[in-house]
Design a protein around this motif. Structure first.
Motif, PDB file in Angstrom:
ATOM      1  N   SER A 668      91.015  85.372   3.208  1.00  0.00           N
ATOM      2  CA  SER A 668      89.930  86.195   3.723  1.00  0.00           C
ATOM      3  C   SER A 668      88.632  85.773   3.042  1.00  0.00           C
ATOM      4  O   SER A 668      88.659  85.120   1.993  1.00  0.00           O
ATOM      5  CB  SER A 668      90.207  87.671   3.437  1.00  0.00           C
ATOM      6  OG  SER A 668      90.138  87.923   2.038  1.00  0.00           O
ATOM      7  N   PRO A 669      87.480  86.107   3.613  1.00  0.00           N
ATOM      8  CA  PRO A 669      86.200  85.777   2.961  1.00  0.00           C
ATOM      9  C   PRO A 669      86.100  86.312   1.539  1.00  0.00           C
ATOM     10  O   PRO A 669      85.581  85.630   0.651  1.00  0.00           O
ATOM     11  CB  PRO A 669      85.158  86.413   3.881  1.00  0.00           C
ATOM     12  CG  PRO A 669      85.808  86.442   5.228  1.00  0.00           C
ATOM     13  CD  PRO A 669      87.259  86.694   4.956  1.00  0.00           C
ATOM     14  N   ALA A 670      86.611  87.515   1.303  1.00  0.00           N
ATOM     15  CA  ALA A 670      86.549  88.096  -0.043  1.00  0.00           C
ATOM     16  C   ALA A 670      87.415  87.300  -1.008  1.00  0.00           C
ATOM     17  O   ALA A 670      87.040  87.093  -2.170  1.00  0.00           O
ATOM     18  CB  ALA A 670      86.996  89.556  -0.007  1.00  0.00           C
ATOM     19  N   GLN A 671      88.579  86.824  -0.550  1.00  0.00           N
ATOM     20  CA  GLN A 671      89.446  86.016  -1.402  1.00  0.00           C
ATOM     21  C   GLN A 671      88.815  84.658  -1.692  1.00  0.00           C
ATOM     22  O   GLN A 671      88.887  84.164  -2.820  1.00  0.00           O
ATOM     23  CB  GLN A 671      90.808  85.840  -0.734  1.00  0.00           C
ATOM     24  CG  GLN A 671      91.658  87.098  -0.715  1.00  0.00           C
ATOM     25  CD  GLN A 671      92.943  86.890   0.048  1.00  0.00           C
ATOM     26  OE1 GLN A 671      92.949  86.299   1.144  1.00  0.00           O
ATOM     27  NE2 GLN A 671      94.051  87.339  -0.511  1.00  0.00           N
ATOM     28  N   GLN A 672      88.209  84.065  -0.674  1.00  0.00           N
ATOM     29  CA  GLN A 672      87.540  82.779  -0.887  1.00  0.00           C
ATOM     30  C   GLN A 672      86.423  82.908  -1.917  1.00  0.00           C
ATOM     31  O   GLN A 672      86.262  82.042  -2.777  1.00  0.00           O
ATOM     32  CB  GLN A 672      86.960  82.268   0.441  1.00  0.00           C
ATOM     33  CG  GLN A 672      87.897  81.387   1.217  1.00  0.00           C
ATOM     34  CD  GLN A 672      87.196  80.660   2.353  1.00  0.00           C
ATOM     35  OE1 GLN A 672      86.056  80.975   2.702  1.00  0.00           O
ATOM     36  NE2 GLN A 672      87.877  79.692   2.944  1.00  0.00           N
ATOM     37  N   GLN A 673      85.664  83.985  -1.821  1.00  0.00           N
ATOM     38  CA  GLN A 673      84.564  84.171  -2.770  1.00  0.00           C
ATOM     39  C   GLN A 673      85.086  84.363  -4.184  1.00  0.00           C
ATOM     40  O   GLN A 673      84.548  83.776  -5.127  1.00  0.00           O
ATOM     41  CB  GLN A 673      83.711  85.381  -2.367  1.00  0.00           C
ATOM     42  CG  GLN A 673      82.620  85.705  -3.393  1.00  0.00           C
ATOM     43  CD  GLN A 673      81.599  86.704  -2.869  1.00  0.00           C
ATOM     44  OE1 GLN A 673      81.021  86.501  -1.814  1.00  0.00           O
ATOM     45  NE2 GLN A 673      81.376  87.779  -3.614  1.00  0.00           N
ATOM     46  N   GLU A 674      86.143  85.154  -4.344  1.00  0.00           N
ATOM     47  CA  GLU A 674      86.675  85.374  -5.682  1.00  0.00           C
ATOM     48  C   GLU A 674      87.270  84.098  -6.254  1.00  0.00           C
ATOM     49  O   GLU A 674      87.149  83.812  -7.445  1.00  0.00           O
ATOM     50  CB  GLU A 674      87.725  86.487  -5.657  1.00  0.00           C
ATOM     51  CG  GLU A 674      88.204  86.939  -7.028  1.00  0.00           C
ATOM     52  CD  GLU A 674      87.097  87.532  -7.876  1.00  0.00           C
ATOM     53  OE1 GLU A 674      87.244  87.536  -9.118  1.00  0.00           O
ATOM     54  OE2 GLU A 674      86.086  87.991  -7.305  1.00  0.00           O
TER      55      GLU A 674
END
Length: 765
Positions: A668-674
């Motif tokens: 997910s975008p949030a996982q990619q950012q983290e």
């Protein structure tokens, strides 16, 4: 890289993501070449040639050879001396650390897994995928309602670390807050008779808290005596029907107990943006004892039958322990739950109040009195903030005015119920709230009355937290004494500088946004968060009125509550934000980026550690916290987040498959950012360490390991740090070690889980 300590040649900075990975690392030293190797070797003349040469020419050749020999000898001596000096300097630069802190660190390294000798499973296990090791809440202290069966605060997010299976067996790791509390515990349990009076009182208070034998022997008698001083209560059959507001004022002033509403001190966020430092009395809804749930459909709080039954049983056990007659206790418990339920329905969660604009509503004490007349507001506030002088014209900030208005109506209704005048339900409600405040000083059977106590914090942790409530200034002084401020400040500056360099390397969707970010960062001043230092004499004066009895934790705890009240009162006039000794994450306050002392404690940081260890652990955490705090929505402004995140995830998938594990096909975008954020934090910490070595060449060593080995090993030991973003991290951060090692010569050759560099891939991690 050799496993022996090696002075590391430094690259000037971490290169942009388009450059090969070796530029990210610390390089081994360039070998000093023998200057004689470049000299041309002279060949001897043949015998026939010698016979045809005149004798003077032979002598000239001999002299020339002799001259060259002498020159070579001198150059050899110069090289030897230079090489010896270099070797001595290098040896001094990598001298082993033998301090007590380093000996402890070395023992931990010996007993923990070395990431360079682990199979791929070590690097591919999901953070938190295995069984979790629970610790006490990561908040700053005890929570009201905690431990009551069915109470929603029991489902709060626990501070947890993954319990991963290693070669040496299961090892439990702890979160940053617990490590800080362990450090405070070590300080409090240090036997130093030469300490000041304030320090000795602080340690006696802590030790009396640990003395559960004396607490059990004393029993409930101190609390029953306290109730009598408050006029008794109807539950025991002896109550002189004290005035409601006078009893409430006494609880607020002397025992830091707020049954019907909460009080604290803080700034108005609408004024902070204009540079104001003024603080106001803030009035909020209370921490209710009764378990409630928020109904999003009806937009109201409610108490459910299945959670009320165990709560009812707990209340009955309390009254039995306090000697209440069984026949009358049911009546009083019923009235208590009925009153509690009415108050609970008027409460609402923070998010709801935020959406409704119910936070920081300003009014004067006079206006509040007119709208909620059941409470003597000026009298109660004057008692809570004694000896400060308050007036009806003073402004206060409210955080749930609808609750305050409804609470006033409920109290007025119960006061007017003449048939209950002899039962004193409001008084009983206040007494049971006082009991909850004093619960840490009560015998264990009172805590057991709550029901299931499995998984409670160990006693030492509770005692550290309670000691901090009253003696925070003393603990801050003790921690500050043991922290090398210069090294902490140096690390902060290097990490922040490296962080800004990292931003310039990213591919930004809007260059103007980068300019805006860099301008904002240029206005920030990062520094160690410390309060104005208090001398031991000042601390002695501050604690002079406190008398600590080694054998009576209950009386000590009453004095602690009095200290807490004074501390709250002083906040109204203090211009500086007092440093929070329990804080472990940075704080953005105006134009300052503050890093608390609690981030620089063992085992994550010590001034005698090799800097490689400090930067690998604390440096990484600093960088990660800065990225989270200052760039919460970075993925929407930089293409590098998705490209680097996808690159690392692709490598992770390949290693997972080789290890027999299956990873998700996408993030997910949030996982990619983290994923990008934590990988970037490691790179930032690595560059910060390089900057440190450029400023102060040389570093000590530990257990015969190279600096790069120490840096990455220290990082691996904090890899699953607990923070609010933990659930977005799709892999074990220690996997970054394999990515770093596959693109540099940083790592030992015996790394068992390796990634072959994919030179044909357009992506570069």
């Amino acid at each position: 890289m050799s496993e022996t300590p090696t002075e590391l040649e430094l690259q000037p900075s971490v290169q942009p993501s388009s450059q090969p990975e070796p530029e990210l690392g610390l390089q081994p030293p360039t070998l000093i070449q023998n200057p004689l190797q470049d000299q041309h070797q002279l060949q001897p003349a043949s015998q026939s040639d010698q016979q045809h040469q005149p004798k003077p020419l032979c002598r000239n050749l001999l002299l020339l050879l002799l001259g060259f020999s002498l020159c070579a000898a001198m150059l050899g001596m110069i090289y030897y001396l230079h090489h010896s000096r270099h070797t001595e300097n290098q040896s001094a630069a990598v001298s082993p650390c033998v301090s007590a802190a380093c000996r402890s660190a070395s023992a931990r390294l010996s007993s923990s897994a070395d990431p360079f000798t682990q199979p791929c499973e070590y690097f591919t296990s999901r953070c938190g995928s295995d069984s979790l090791s629970e610790f006490g809440g990561s908040g700053g202290g005890r929570m009201r309602g905690q431990g009551i069966p069915g109470h929603p605060q029991n489902q709060k997010d626990q501070s947890v670390w993954p319990e991963r299976r290693r070669d040496e067996g299961d090892r439990r790791q702890t979160d940053r807050k617990t490590l800080l509390l362990q450090h405070l515990r070590e300080i409090l349990e240090t036997n130093d008779r030469s300490s000041s009076s304030a320090v000795q009182k602080t340690r006696r208070f802590y030790n009396s808290c640990l003395d559960t034998t004396s607490i059990e022997m004393t029993g409930a008698e101190p609390f029953l005596s306290l109730i009598q001083k408050l006029g008794g209560w109807a539950v025991s059959g002896r109550w002189n029907q004290t005035d409601f507001n006078s009893t409430l004022s006494s609880l607020m002033r002397d025992f830091a107990t707020f049954p019907f509403f909460n009080l604290y001190v803080g700034k108005d966020p609408n004024e902070v943006s204009h540079g104001s430092t003024r603080r106001y009395i803030q009035i909020d809804q209370p921490d209710l004892l009764i378990p409630i749930e928020w109904n999003s459909r009806t937009q109201k709080s409610e108490a459910k039958t299945e959670t009320l039954r165990p709560f009812l049983a707990s209340c009955q056990r309390y009254l039995a322990l306090l000697g209440a007659p069984p026949m009358s206790s049911m009546i009083h418990v019923g009235l208590f739950i009925s009153l509690s339920s009415e108050l609970a329905v008027a409460a609402s969660p923070l998010q709801h109040r935020l959406q409704k604009g119910q936070l920081h509503q300003r009014m004067t004490v006079r206006e509040l009195q007119q709208q909620a007349p059941a409470i003597d507001w000026l009298g109660c506030l004057q008692a809570a903030f004694h000896p400060r002088t308050l007036s009806e014209d003073d402004p206060v900030l409210l955080h749930n005015l609808p609750y305050i208005l409804q609470m006033s109506r409920i109290i007025q209704k119960w006061l007017n119920r003449h048939e209950l005048s002899g039962s004193g339900p409001l008084h009983t409600y206040m007494v049971l709230n006082l009991l909850h405040t004093l619960m840490p000083a009560m015998p264990a059977n009172f805590s057991a009355a709550l029901g299931n106590t499995e998984g409670e914090d160990p006693r030492w942790k509770l005692c550290v937290l309670e000691t901090e409530r009253g003696f925070s200034s003393v603990l801050t002084h003790l921690v500050s004494e043991r922290t090398e401020h210069r090294q902490a400040e140096e690390m902060i500056q290097h990490v922040f500088s490296s962080f800004k360099s990292k931003l310039k390397e990213l591919q930004w969707t809007d260059p103007k946004f980068l300019e805006l970010v860099m301008k904002k960062l240029g206005s920030l001043t990062p520094r160690l968060w410390t309060s104005e230092e208090s001398s031991e004499d000042e601390l002695d004066r501050l604690i002079s009125e406190v008398t600590v009895d080694s054998n009576s934790f209950f009386s000590n705890y009453i004095q602690l509550l009095s200290l807490w009240q004074k501390r709250r009162s002083n906040l109204l006039t203090e211009s500086e934000e007092a440093a929070d000794i329990l804080s472990v994450t940075p704080l953005l306050l105006g134009a300052e980026l503050l890093f608390p002392l609690g981030m620089f404690v063992p085992p994550l940081f010590h001034h005698t550690y090799p800097r490689a260890m400090n930067y690998g652990a604390t440096g990484f955490l600093l960088a990660k916290d800065i990225l989270h705090l200052l760039l919460p929505n970075i993925s929407s402004h930089s293409e590098s987040v998705s490209s680097v995140g996808s690159c690392v995830w692709t490598l992770y998938q390949s290693v997972s498959e080789a290890a027999g594990r299956r990873a998700a096909s996408s993030l997910s975008p949030a996982q990619q950012q983290e994923l990008w954020l934590q990988y970037s934090a490691l790179q930032v910490a690595l560059q910060a360490y390089q900057q440190s070595l450029q400023q102060r060449p040389g570093d000590s060593s530990l257990s015969g390991r190279s600096h790069a080995h120490l840096f990455l090993t220290a990082f691996s030991q904090v890899n699953c740090d607990v923070d609010p973003y933990r659930d977005f991290m799709p892999l074990e951060p220690s996997f970054f070690i394999t990515v770093i090692c596959s693109r540099s010569n940083l790592c030992p050759a015996n790394l068992q889980c390796s990634i072959k560099p994919q030179h044909d891939s357009p992506q570069t991690c």
